[in-house]
Design a protein around this motif. Structure first.
Motif, PDB file in Angstrom:
ATOM      1  N   UNK A 166       0.836  -1.205   0.000  1.00  0.00           N
ATOM      2  CA  UNK A 166       0.000   0.000   0.000  1.00  0.00           C
ATOM      3  C   UNK A 166       0.870   1.254   0.000  1.00  0.00           C
ATOM      4  N   UNK A 167       1.912   1.250   0.824  1.00  0.00           N
ATOM      5  CA  UNK A 167       2.800   2.396   0.929  1.00  0.00           C
ATOM      6  C   UNK A 167       3.529   2.634  -0.398  1.00  0.00           C
ATOM      7  N   UNK A 168       4.035   1.567  -0.993  1.00  0.00           N
ATOM      8  CA  UNK A 168       4.753   1.689  -2.263  1.00  0.00           C
ATOM      9  C   UNK A 168       3.839   2.237  -3.353  1.00  0.00           C
ATOM     10  N   UNK A 174      14.446   6.382   3.823  1.00  0.00           N
ATOM     11  CA  UNK A 174      14.242   4.936   3.838  1.00  0.00           C
ATOM     12  C   UNK A 174      13.162   4.592   4.853  1.00  0.00           C
ATOM     13  N   UNK A 175      12.229   3.740   4.429  1.00  0.00           N
ATOM     14  CA  UNK A 175      11.161   3.266   5.303  1.00  0.00           C
ATOM     15  C   UNK A 175      11.482   1.848   5.760  1.00  0.00           C
ATOM     16  N   UNK A 176      11.469   1.630   7.067  1.00  0.00           N
ATOM     17  CA  UNK A 176      11.637   0.290   7.618  1.00  0.00           C
ATOM     18  C   UNK A 176      10.255  -0.193   8.032  1.00  0.00           C
ATOM     19  N   UNK A 177       9.771  -1.238   7.367  1.00  0.00           N
ATOM     20  CA  UNK A 177       8.396  -1.702   7.618  1.00  0.00           C
ATOM     21  C   UNK A 177       8.368  -2.671   8.785  1.00  0.00           C
ATOM     22  N   UNK A 178       9.158  -3.701   8.745  1.00  0.00           N
ATOM     23  CA  UNK A 178       9.290  -4.634   9.867  1.00  0.00           C
ATOM     24  C   UNK A 178      10.760  -5.021   9.970  1.00  0.00           C
ATOM     25  N   UNK A 179      11.290  -5.049  11.180  1.00  0.00           N
ATOM     26  CA  UNK A 179      12.691  -5.427  11.378  1.00  0.00           C
ATOM     27  C   UNK A 179      12.883  -5.926  12.794  1.00  0.00           C
ATOM     28  N   UNK A 180      13.407  -7.125  12.923  1.00  0.00           N
ATOM     29  CA  UNK A 180      13.737  -7.651  14.243  1.00  0.00           C
ATOM     30  C   UNK A 180      15.043  -7.015  14.713  1.00  0.00           C
ATOM     31  N   UNK A 181      15.382  -7.273  15.968  1.00  0.00           N
ATOM     32  CA  UNK A 181      16.693  -6.848  16.453  1.00  0.00           C
ATOM     33  C   UNK A 181      17.781  -7.509  15.606  1.00  0.00           C
ATOM     34  N   UNK A 182      18.865  -6.783  15.334  1.00  0.00           N
ATOM     35  CA  UNK A 182      20.001  -7.281  14.558  1.00  0.00           C
ATOM     36  C   UNK A 182      19.598  -7.598  13.115  1.00  0.00           C
ATOM     37  N   UNK A 201       7.753   2.090  10.600  1.00  0.00           N
ATOM     38  CA  UNK A 201       6.335   1.735  10.765  1.00  0.00           C
ATOM     39  C   UNK A 201       6.175   1.062  12.120  1.00  0.00           C
ATOM     40  N   UNK A 202       5.358   1.589  13.009  1.00  0.00           N
ATOM     41  CA  UNK A 202       5.209   0.976  14.330  1.00  0.00           C
ATOM     42  C   UNK A 202       4.533  -0.387  14.239  1.00  0.00           C
ATOM     43  N   UNK A 252       5.698   6.684  10.856  1.00  0.00           N
ATOM     44  CA  UNK A 252       4.801   6.951   9.732  1.00  0.00           C
ATOM     45  C   UNK A 252       3.690   5.909   9.680  1.00  0.00           C
ATOM     46  N   UNK A 253       2.533   6.385   9.240  1.00  0.00           N
ATOM     47  CA  UNK A 253       1.393   5.489   9.049  1.00  0.00           C
ATOM     48  C   UNK A 253       0.785   5.634   7.668  1.00  0.00           C
TER      49      UNK A 253
END
Length: 373
Positions: free
Chosen positions: A139-141, A231-239, A259-260, A282-283
């Protein structure tokens, strides 16, 4: 929507071969390339002095220098695949990428030059993304594409692929970790073909035939942030590798958007931490557009050029070299501090560092930092 660029650099065929030979030679990376060009005035002059500088830096033997035949073969092989090797400032080289301090001197560009020149936003995230994360990335893209932005991402599984797929026709750039003929993951070979066939593009700084290794992915990530306004980070785990992209974006002065996500989902732990550290929450695409609009339209001036007026010849004498080397260690130190502490000229310090680097004894870091290997 467009950005201005000062198109001053146009390499001749002979210069392109010289540049390719230099960047493909042993112990020469993007930062070293720029230092060599600034010091000697041209790639050809730098090539002639590489063996001498490596030996002066303590190498047991001169490093391997890319031959004319090897450079010509790489250019010809790229041409057959539709890949052009472009320098900062040439049409098709993403304008904002030319601004970073380790911009690739020659970038392998495949596909539409028009797409490469348009404003970009990077979208990256988890390879093992949630359904909600994939849907939001798409959707964001799509919404950013409607605002005139090209989407840059790394062709990885998960969020990257989702962002690419919905923007093939509107404009997307796949940033590759390996050569243009060594796609990773292999199953995304068809996705890349769809990107090219739809009129979008792909870039890589690696030679054809180079299969990506673990250390190549962070190098790729700096290009994703480098081409973009943010740059948008959508989902990212630690490391996560996506957090490396966010770090590069910060170092390059790019906007970082996150993205929260749910505190219960480990795939959102990294993005939630980014927000705590100051990334813009951002939402919607509107949040991104509002943040980058004020910085658009500024002229872009490439950092690399072949200009003999930049030539500086200030060779180390007496104990100058020893003074610089004695201050170096495996802990990074700034070049400015080396100049201040030694009391010798900046040109002498840079010359000694070049010698050490070409001998394989020095590593350059971001922010003008160097360390002994």
């Amino acid at each position: 929507m467009s950005i201005q660029q000062d198109d001053t650099l146009k390499l001749t065929d002979a210069q392109r071969i010289d540049w390719l030979r230099l960047i493909r030679s042993e112990n020469v990376g993007p930062r070293t390339f720029r230092s060599l060009l600034n010091h000697f005035g041209s790639a050809r002059d730098a090539l002639e002095r590489l063996p001498e500088f490596a030996l002066r830096g303590g190498a047991g033997r001169p490093g391997r220098i890319c031959t004319v035949d090897d450079a010509e073969r790489e250019i010809a092989a790229g041409f057959r695949l539709g890949v052009a090797l472009l320098a900062p400032g040439e049409t098709g080289y993403p304008p904002r990428l030319a601004l970073i301090d380790d911009a690739p001197p020659l970038l392998g560009v495949r596909g539409s030059y028009d797409v490469e020149m348009r404003p970009m936003i990077g979208i990256v995230g988890s390879r093992n993304a949630s359904g909600a994360g994939l849907k939001f990335a798409q959707m964001l893209a799509s919404d950013l594409a409607e605002q005139g932005f090209v989407i840059a991402s790394g062709l990885a599984r998960g969020v990257d692929a989702a962002a690419h797929r919905v923007t093939c026709k509107t404009g997307t750039v796949a940033v590759l970790a390996g050569g243009h003929d060594r796609i990773y993951p292999p199953e995304h070979d068809e996705l890349l073909a769809s990107i090219i066939d739809a009129g979008s593009g792909a870039i890589s700084e690696m030679p054809l035939g180079h299969s990506p290794r673990a250390r190549d992915f962070p190098r790729r990530n700096r290009l994703i942030s480098g081409v973009a306004f943010g740059v948008v980070i959508v989902e990212a785990a630690h490391r996560s590798g996506s957090l490396i992209t966010a770090r590069f974006a910060n170092e390059q002065g790019r906007e970082v958007f996150a993205v929260p996500g749910s505190p219960l989902d480990p795939r959102a732990a990294g993005t939630n931490d980014l927000i705590k550290q100051g990334a813009t929450l951002i939402t919607s695409a509107a949040d991104i557009v509002d943040a980058v609009r004020p910085i658009m339209g500024r002229p872009v001036e490439p950092l690399l050029s072949e200009d003999a007026d930049d030539f500086v010849d200030d060779e180390p004498h007496g104990g100058d070299r020893a003074q610089v080397i004695n201050l170096l260690s495996p802990a990074p130190v700034s070049i400015d501090d080396l100049i201040r502490l030694t009391g010798v000229t900046p040109a002498v310090v840079r010359t000694v560092l070049l010698e050490l680097e070409l001998a394989g004894r020095l590593e350059r870091h971001g922010g003008g930092m160097v360390s002994l290997i």
